[in-house]
Design a protein around this motif. Structure first.
Motif, mmCIF file in Angstrom:
data_model
loop_
_atom_site.group_PDB
_atom_site.id
_atom_site.type_symbol
_atom_site.label_atom_id
_atom_site.label_comp_id
_atom_site.label_asym_id
_atom_site.label_seq_id
_atom_site.Cartn_x
_atom_site.Cartn_y
_atom_site.Cartn_z
ATOM 1 N N ALA A 1 -27.607 -20.439 13.986
ATOM 2 C CA ALA A 1 -26.949 -19.804 12.575
ATOM 3 C C ALA A 1 -25.678 -19.168 12.721
ATOM 4 O O ALA A 1 -24.924 -19.390 11.819
ATOM 5 N N ALA A 2 -25.367 -18.503 13.446
ATOM 6 C CA ALA A 2 -23.995 -17.772 13.927
ATOM 7 C C ALA A 2 -22.870 -19.100 13.996
ATOM 8 O O ALA A 2 -21.967 -18.798 13.612
ATOM 9 N N MET A 3 -23.298 -19.993 14.940
ATOM 10 C CA MET A 3 -22.037 -20.948 15.140
ATOM 11 C C MET A 3 -22.163 -22.086 14.063
ATOM 12 O O MET A 3 -20.969 -22.137 13.662
ATOM 13 N N LEU A 4 -23.124 -22.232 13.283
ATOM 14 C CA LEU A 4 -22.953 -23.101 12.346
ATOM 15 C C LEU A 4 -22.556 -22.266 10.892
ATOM 16 O O LEU A 4 -21.722 -22.837 10.089
ATOM 17 N N GLY B 1 -15.500 -14.208 13.839
ATOM 18 C CA GLY B 1 -15.146 -12.951 13.900
ATOM 19 C C GLY B 1 -15.959 -11.933 13.300
ATOM 20 O O GLY B 1 -15.740 -10.634 13.113
ATOM 21 N N SER B 2 -16.872 -12.504 12.223
ATOM 22 C CA SER B 2 -17.615 -11.488 11.523
ATOM 23 C C SER B 2 -18.631 -10.805 12.531
ATOM 24 O O SER B 2 -18.784 -11.289 13.677
ATOM 25 N N ARG B 3 -19.293 -9.703 11.894
ATOM 26 C CA ARG B 3 -20.064 -8.698 12.787
ATOM 27 C C ARG B 3 -21.266 -9.611 13.123
ATOM 28 O O ARG B 3 -21.682 -9.303 14.290
ATOM 29 N N ILE C 1 -22.255 -10.279 17.163
ATOM 30 C CA ILE C 1 -23.451 -9.676 17.842
ATOM 31 C C ILE C 1 -24.135 -10.689 18.627
ATOM 32 O O ILE C 1 -24.700 -10.602 19.894
ATOM 33 N N VAL C 2 -24.373 -11.812 17.891
ATOM 34 C CA VAL C 2 -25.260 -12.538 17.981
ATOM 35 C C VAL C 2 -24.773 -13.564 19.398
ATOM 36 O O VAL C 2 -25.549 -13.858 20.458
ATOM 37 N N THR C 3 -23.604 -13.682 19.330
ATOM 38 C CA THR C 3 -22.787 -14.648 20.526
ATOM 39 C C THR C 3 -22.297 -13.696 21.593
ATOM 40 O O THR C 3 -21.652 -14.285 22.295
ATOM 41 N N ASN C 4 -22.748 -12.390 21.607
ATOM 42 C CA ASN C 4 -22.219 -11.573 22.616
ATOM 43 C C ASN C 4 -22.622 -11.923 23.795
ATOM 44 O O ASN C 4 -23.864 -12.310 24.238
ATOM 45 N N LYS C 5 -21.631 -12.069 25.060
ATOM 46 C CA LYS C 5 -22.176 -12.308 26.232
ATOM 47 C C LYS C 5 -23.002 -11.398 26.889
ATOM 48 O O LYS C 5 -23.711 -11.813 27.799
ATOM 49 N N TYR C 6 -23.108 -10.305 26.573
ATOM 50 C CA TYR C 6 -24.368 -9.160 27.063
ATOM 51 C C TYR C 6 -25.654 -9.658 26.625
ATOM 52 O O TYR C 6 -26.505 -9.341 27.161
ATOM 53 N N LEU C 7 -25.759 -10.068 25.258
ATOM 54 C CA LEU C 7 -26.927 -10.555 24.886
ATOM 55 C C LEU C 7 -27.426 -11.663 25.511
ATOM 56 O O LEU C 7 -28.562 -11.912 25.749
#
Length: 126
Positions: free
Chosen positions: A86-89, A94-96, A100-106
């Motif tokens: 969903a974040a990618m599509l 750059g949105s919050r 958050i969703v594509t964060n490397k730590y997650l």
């Protein structure tokens, strides 16, 4: 012929809906057409996805507890992957939400969870 982004999304959604319909209508516990896990057949060890077909069938029938019992990793993986897709599509770069969703730590936490699930189910029979 080059598919536009909108067509790729529609095609992907159609394929996922068709697969969901198959897993809703047919029970992997009783139907022989569903493939066995190649990793399990070769090694005797359960991969993180072992039981995922049965868990998906249970989820599609609204039985979340049975899905977690069959494979705790699958419901978590489905939620994580759905948010990333969903974040990618749909998320603006750059949105919050996307950050958050594509964060490397997650991603690292998800991979650690996957590894722990693999170890726990094979060493301790979870």
């Amino acid at each position: 012929m080059r598919l536009h982004r909108k067509h790729k999304i529609i095609l992907t959604a159609a394929v996922l809906l068709a697969l969901a319909a198959v897993y809703f209508m047919f029970d992997p516990n009783t139907e022989v057409v569903f493939p066995k896990c190649g990793f399990y057949v070769l090694t005797g060890w359960k991969c993180p996805g072992c039981g995922s077909q049965r868990a998906l069938h249970a989820l599609l029938h609204g039985d979340v507890l049975a899905a977690f019992h069959l494979n705790m990793w699958i419901p978590v993986a489905i939620i994580y992957i759905a948010f990333v897709v969903a974040a990618m599509l749909f998320g603006k770069q750059g949105s919050r939400f996307s950050e958050i969703v594509t964060n490397k730590y997650l991603l690292a936490a998800f991979l650690v969870f996957t590894l722990l699930w693999f170890v726990l189910r094979n060493v301790y029979g979870v």
